[in-house]
Design an enzyme around this catalytic site. Structure first.
Site, PDB file in Angstrom:
ATOM      1  N   LYS A 186     -14.398 -10.447  -9.126  1.00 41.62           N
ATOM      2  CA  LYS A 186     -13.100 -11.137  -9.217  1.00 41.62           C
ATOM      3  C   LYS A 186     -12.797 -11.830  -7.894  1.00 41.62           C
ATOM      4  O   LYS A 186     -12.629 -11.176  -6.866  1.00 41.62           O
ATOM      5  CB  LYS A 186     -11.955 -10.147  -9.509  1.00 41.62           C
ATOM      6  CG  LYS A 186     -10.676 -10.891  -9.893  1.00 41.62           C
ATOM      7  CD  LYS A 186      -9.467 -10.022  -9.970  1.00 41.62           C
ATOM      8  CE  LYS A 186      -8.741  -9.870  -8.666  1.00 41.62           C
ATOM      9  NZ  LYS A 186      -8.275 -11.143  -8.080  1.00 41.62           N
ATOM     10  N   GLU A 262     -14.003  -3.322   3.115  1.00 44.82           N
ATOM     11  CA  GLU A 262     -13.882  -4.141   4.327  1.00 44.82           C
ATOM     12  C   GLU A 262     -12.434  -4.628   4.380  1.00 44.82           C
ATOM     13  O   GLU A 262     -12.039  -5.487   3.578  1.00 44.82           O
ATOM     14  CB  GLU A 262     -14.889  -5.303   4.287  1.00 44.82           C
ATOM     15  CG  GLU A 262     -16.328  -4.781   4.275  1.00 44.82           C
ATOM     16  CD  GLU A 262     -17.407  -5.861   4.233  1.00 44.82           C
ATOM     17  OE1 GLU A 262     -18.572  -5.528   4.477  1.00 44.82           O
ATOM     18  OE2 GLU A 262     -17.084  -7.027   3.939  1.00 44.82           O
ATOM     19  N   CYS A 296     -10.735 -11.844   9.283  1.00 45.07           N
ATOM     20  CA  CYS A 296     -10.417 -10.452   9.607  1.00 45.07           C
ATOM     21  C   CYS A 296     -10.807 -10.102  11.037  1.00 45.07           C
ATOM     22  O   CYS A 296     -10.292  -9.162  11.614  1.00 45.07           O
ATOM     23  CB  CYS A 296     -11.141  -9.533   8.632  1.00 45.07           C
ATOM     24  SG  CYS A 296     -12.923  -9.792   8.664  1.00 45.07           S
ATOM     25  N   GLU A 398      -1.097  -6.671  11.405  1.00 44.86           N
ATOM     26  CA  GLU A 398      -1.955  -7.855  11.243  1.00 44.86           C
ATOM     27  C   GLU A 398      -1.118  -9.021  10.712  1.00 44.86           C
ATOM     28  O   GLU A 398      -0.479  -8.909   9.668  1.00 44.86           O
ATOM     29  CB  GLU A 398      -3.078  -7.542  10.240  1.00 44.86           C
ATOM     30  CG  GLU A 398      -4.032  -8.697  10.025  1.00 44.86           C
ATOM     31  CD  GLU A 398      -5.054  -8.438   8.912  1.00 44.86           C
ATOM     32  OE1 GLU A 398      -4.658  -7.985   7.819  1.00 44.86           O
ATOM     33  OE2 GLU A 398      -6.257  -8.696   9.130  1.00 44.86           O
TER      34      GLU A 398
HETATM   35  P1  NAD Z   1      -5.537  -8.787  -0.734  1.00 45.49           P
HETATM   36  O1  NAD Z   1      -5.730  -7.340  -0.479  1.00 45.49           O
HETATM   37  O2  NAD Z   1      -4.158  -9.274  -0.960  1.00 45.49           O
HETATM   38  O3  NAD Z   1      -6.376  -9.261  -1.998  1.00 45.49           O
HETATM   39  C1  NAD Z   1      -7.766  -9.112  -2.054  1.00 45.49           C
HETATM   40  C2  NAD Z   1      -8.198  -9.035  -3.503  1.00 45.49           C
HETATM   41  O4  NAD Z   1      -7.698  -7.840  -4.081  1.00 45.49           O
HETATM   42  C3  NAD Z   1      -7.700 -10.182  -4.368  1.00 45.49           C
HETATM   43  O5  NAD Z   1      -8.749 -10.554  -5.246  1.00 45.49           O
HETATM   44  C4  NAD Z   1      -6.553  -9.545  -5.130  1.00 45.49           C
HETATM   45  O6  NAD Z   1      -6.287 -10.150  -6.375  1.00 45.49           O
HETATM   46  C5  NAD Z   1      -7.058  -8.121  -5.314  1.00 45.49           C
HETATM   47  N1  NAD Z   1      -6.044  -7.082  -5.507  1.00 45.49           N
HETATM   48  C6  NAD Z   1      -4.806  -7.020  -4.968  1.00 45.49           C
HETATM   49  N2  NAD Z   1      -4.207  -5.859  -5.355  1.00 45.49           N
HETATM   50  C7  NAD Z   1      -5.101  -5.182  -6.133  1.00 45.49           C
HETATM   51  C8  NAD Z   1      -5.070  -3.935  -6.828  1.00 45.49           C
HETATM   52  N3  NAD Z   1      -4.004  -3.128  -6.771  1.00 45.49           N
HETATM   53  N4  NAD Z   1      -6.157  -3.567  -7.525  1.00 45.49           N
HETATM   54  C9  NAD Z   1      -7.261  -4.366  -7.576  1.00 45.49           C
HETATM   55  N5  NAD Z   1      -7.332  -5.566  -6.958  1.00 45.49           N
HETATM   56  C10 NAD Z   1      -6.267  -5.960  -6.229  1.00 45.49           C
HETATM   57  O7  NAD Z   1      -6.221  -9.531   0.507  1.00 45.49           O
HETATM   58  P2  NAD Z   1      -6.233 -11.083   0.811  1.00 45.49           P
HETATM   59  O8  NAD Z   1      -4.827 -11.468   1.183  1.00 45.49           O
HETATM   60  O9  NAD Z   1      -6.925 -11.800  -0.281  1.00 45.49           O
HETATM   61  O10 NAD Z   1      -7.180 -11.160   2.105  1.00 45.49           O
HETATM   62  C11 NAD Z   1      -6.721 -11.038   3.413  1.00 45.49           C
HETATM   63  C12 NAD Z   1      -6.976  -9.635   3.926  1.00 45.49           C
HETATM   64  O11 NAD Z   1      -8.363  -9.329   3.802  1.00 45.49           O
HETATM   65  C13 NAD Z   1      -6.677  -9.477   5.409  1.00 45.49           C
HETATM   66  O12 NAD Z   1      -6.065  -8.237   5.611  1.00 45.49           O
HETATM   67  C14 NAD Z   1      -8.064  -9.499   6.057  1.00 45.49           C
HETATM   68  O13 NAD Z   1      -8.126  -8.859   7.316  1.00 45.49           O
HETATM   69  C15 NAD Z   1      -8.867  -8.797   5.025  1.00 45.49           C
HETATM   70  N6  NAD Z   1     -10.301  -9.126   5.137  1.00 45.49           N
HETATM   71  C16 NAD Z   1     -11.139  -8.199   5.651  1.00 45.49           C
HETATM   72  C17 NAD Z   1     -12.507  -8.488   5.802  1.00 45.49           C
HETATM   73  C18 NAD Z   1     -13.469  -7.509   6.399  1.00 45.49           C
HETATM   74  O14 NAD Z   1     -14.669  -7.774   6.330  1.00 45.49           O
HETATM   75  N7  NAD Z   1     -13.037  -6.412   6.980  1.00 45.49           N
HETATM   76  C19 NAD Z   1     -12.989  -9.725   5.389  1.00 45.49           C
HETATM   77  C20 NAD Z   1     -12.105 -10.646   4.857  1.00 45.49           C
HETATM   78  C21 NAD Z   1     -10.753 -10.326   4.729  1.00 45.49           C
HETATM   79  O1  6OD Z   2     -19.787 -12.622   8.500  1.00 47.30           O
HETATM   80  C1  6OD Z   2     -19.735 -11.851   7.528  1.00 47.30           C
HETATM   81  O2  6OD Z   2     -20.745 -11.422   6.964  1.00 47.30           O
HETATM   82  C2  6OD Z   2     -18.433 -11.419   7.023  1.00 47.30           C
HETATM   83  N1  6OD Z   2     -18.456 -10.557   5.987  1.00 47.30           N
HETATM   84  C3  6OD Z   2     -17.303 -11.901   7.573  1.00 47.30           C
HETATM   85  C4  6OD Z   2     -16.002 -11.525   7.175  1.00 47.30           C
HETATM   86  C5  6OD Z   2     -14.975 -12.018   7.839  1.00 47.30           C
HETATM   87  C6  6OD Z   2     -13.624 -11.642   7.544  1.00 47.30           C
HETATM   88  O3  6OD Z   2     -12.717 -12.369   7.362  1.00 47.30           O
END
Ligand code: NAD
Ligand code: 6OD
Length: 494
Positions: A186, A262, A296, A398
């Protein structure tokens, strides 16, 4: 007149991809351009019944040609998908740019480039995945041979964020599929376009029906929640906010599913007085403002050793104010829009909160004006603060926007304590020319990834992930292959 950065007519309706077919549901939500607020596409939302169909198709595919294929054959399929992405490179770039408002150059050199690289890298790494073997002699004289075999986990549900859409999806799909799993994926509701093209690439590459299924929708009460609660899902790999991770953990608890998370970060960059000054300024510009701060790994906290603090703040301000914000194809553009107007409201609420919390706004803090249709887009200025207390919410939470707070520090021990004084533990940067210090400081950071004198550079074989609120587990290279495999130990009496 047509607005710029639209999706092509072939993507005016974005459908689910289940069991090898594109599926309309009739229940649509709009995909909105963050560049000017115009409608990009109608997205067909999957309900629980369609998620159920996708999971059942994925289960059946485990016993079909995919399940019977060897790793070489699976690798060939993944390379064929990568070939299709390369052939349709510009369409993927256009889809990623339309949905996210980011610079074209970034979509080319990062997002779509990594989409291809993720699939090819894991296709090749899967072929060299190996197990353990132990020869044992018991006190009785009995000899044993132990060896491990890898098997797929089964059906993997992958729930993806909007910030690096194609990169995130392929970062999970590459290893999950090469290990023989099947998937229900998804994308974020904010970024359905490149995901739909990815499904089309799997279709065109001839990957058997049911191996890669795509469902569109939201989280709670929608496709995301249905995926996490489905008894036919064996593992959930999730990238997104930490509080969403907590909700998913509760949802999967009854099924005791494997999870890889992640999550968010509140990352620090530490600049020592002995660092290459210009490289550190340039590095912090990149680590704080790339992708409009929506990575992130971005550094929202910057600590600068006191002797160079004032000079560093002045240089960062000058460099930041020279950054070009604008259309994705503007010459020299560095930042596009944020992902959405809703996310801009969140970022702007932190801009206001920082002032209430006593910040000095060194640069930015508001919304740029352009005098054209971008004024209806979700743009913000890159923003630098100083003067916040270590316990301010803007230092602890964040923001996920183009923002950093710069604070002075005096000693190594002090700065390490302040860096680690965070609920998050994803990544950190150290800027220094002292090699011993670089090693000493890096190993004391309570994070999963440290960069010294650089940021974001990646070797896809290295472990990636965070500690504390930033995640559970590591992916990348053999860490991904370990997560996406079920290991069985076989013990033979010789
Ligand atoms: P989000 O948590 O709002 O949504 C992520 C996904 O989860 C979306 O597809 C959303 O529809 C789904 N979702 C939301 N609630 C859900 C539930 N209760 N059950 C199942 N699915 C659900 O995150 P976002 O706003 O899309 O992304 C930004 C966040 O992601 C930031 O906090 C960022 O730091 C983090 N991020 C982390 C990494 C990493 O590698 N650590 C990488 C990219 C983004
Ligand atoms: O570089 C990558 O493989 C990776 N997963 C990056 C994620 C970045 C977060 O926003």
């Amino acid at each position: 007149m047509a607005k710029p950065f639209q999706l092509p007519p072939s993507l005016s309706e974005l459908r689910n991809y289940v069991d090898g077919e594109f599926v309309s549901t009739g229940r649509c939500f709009p995909d909105i351009s963050p560049l000017h607020g115009g409608l990009l596409a109608q997205v067909h939302e999957a309900d629980a019944a369609l998620v159920d169909r996708a999971v059942l198709a994925a289960r059946r595919a485990l016993d079909g040609p995919w399940g019977r294929a060897g790793v070489d054959e699976r690798a060939r399929w993944l390379h064929r998908v990568a070939d299709v992405i390369e052939r349709c490179f510009d369409e993927f770039v256009a889809a990623e740019v339309a949905d996210t408002g980011r610079p074209l150059a970034q979509a080319r050199t990062l997002d779509v480039y990594r989409g291809v690289a993720n699939l090819r890298t894991f296709a090749d790494l899967g072929k060299v995945a190996h197990g353990d073997c132990y020869e044992t002699r018991l006190a009785s004289g009995q000899e044993l041979m132990n060896y491990t075999v890898r098997k797929p986990l089964g059906v993997v549900a992958s729930i993806c964020p909007w910030n690096l859409p194609l990169l995130s999806m392929t970062w999970k799909a590459g290893p999950a599929l090469i290990c023989g799993n099947t998937m229900v994926v998804k994308p974020s509701e904010e970024t359905p376009a490149s995901a739909t093209l990815l499904a089309a690439a799997f279709h065109e590459a001839g990957v058997p029906p049911g191996v890669f299924n795509l469902v569109h929708g939201f989280g709670p009460g929608s496709a995301g929640e249905a995926m996490t609660r489905h008894p036919g899902v064996d593992a959930v790999t999730f990238t997104g906010e930490s509080r969403t991770g907590a909700a998913i953990m509760k949802a999967v608890a009854d099924g005791v599913k494997e999870i890889s998370f992640e999550l968010g970060g509140k990352n620090a960059a530490v600049v020592f007085a002995d660092a290459d000054f210009d490289a550190a300024v340039e590095g912090v510009v990149r680590s704080s403002f790339s992708n409009s701060g929506q990575v992130c790994l971005c550094s929202e906290r910057v600590y600068v050793e006191r002797p160079i603090f004032d000079r560093f703040v002045a240089a960062l301000k000058a460099r930041t104010e020279a950054l070009k914000i604008g259309w994705p194809d503007d010459e020299g553009v560095f930042m596009g829009s944020l992902i959405s107007h809703e996310h801009r409201d969140k970022v702007l609420s932190y801009y206001a909160l920082a002032v209430q919390e006593g910040a000095t706004v060194v640069s930015g803090g508001g919304v740029p004006t352009f005098g054209d249709e971008r004024d209806a887009g979700a743009f913000v200025q890159p923003t630098i603060w100083t003067g916040l207390a270590d316990d301010a919410r803007c230092i602890r939470e964040e923001v996920f926007g183009p923002v950093c707070h710069i604070a002075p520090f005096d000693t190594e021990d002090e700065v390490i304590r302040r860096v680690n004084d965070s609920a998050y533990g994803l990544a950190g940067c150290v800027w220094t020319s002292n090699l011993s210090r670089a090693h000493r400081v890096s190993r004391r950071f309570q994070v999963g990834i440290v960069w010294v004198n650089t940021w974001f550079s990646r070797d896809l074989r290295t472990p990636f992930g965070g500690s504390k609120l930033s995640g559970i587990g590591r992916e990348g290279g053999r860490y991904s292959l370990d997560f996406y495999s079920e290991t069985t130990n076989i013990c033979l009496a010789l």
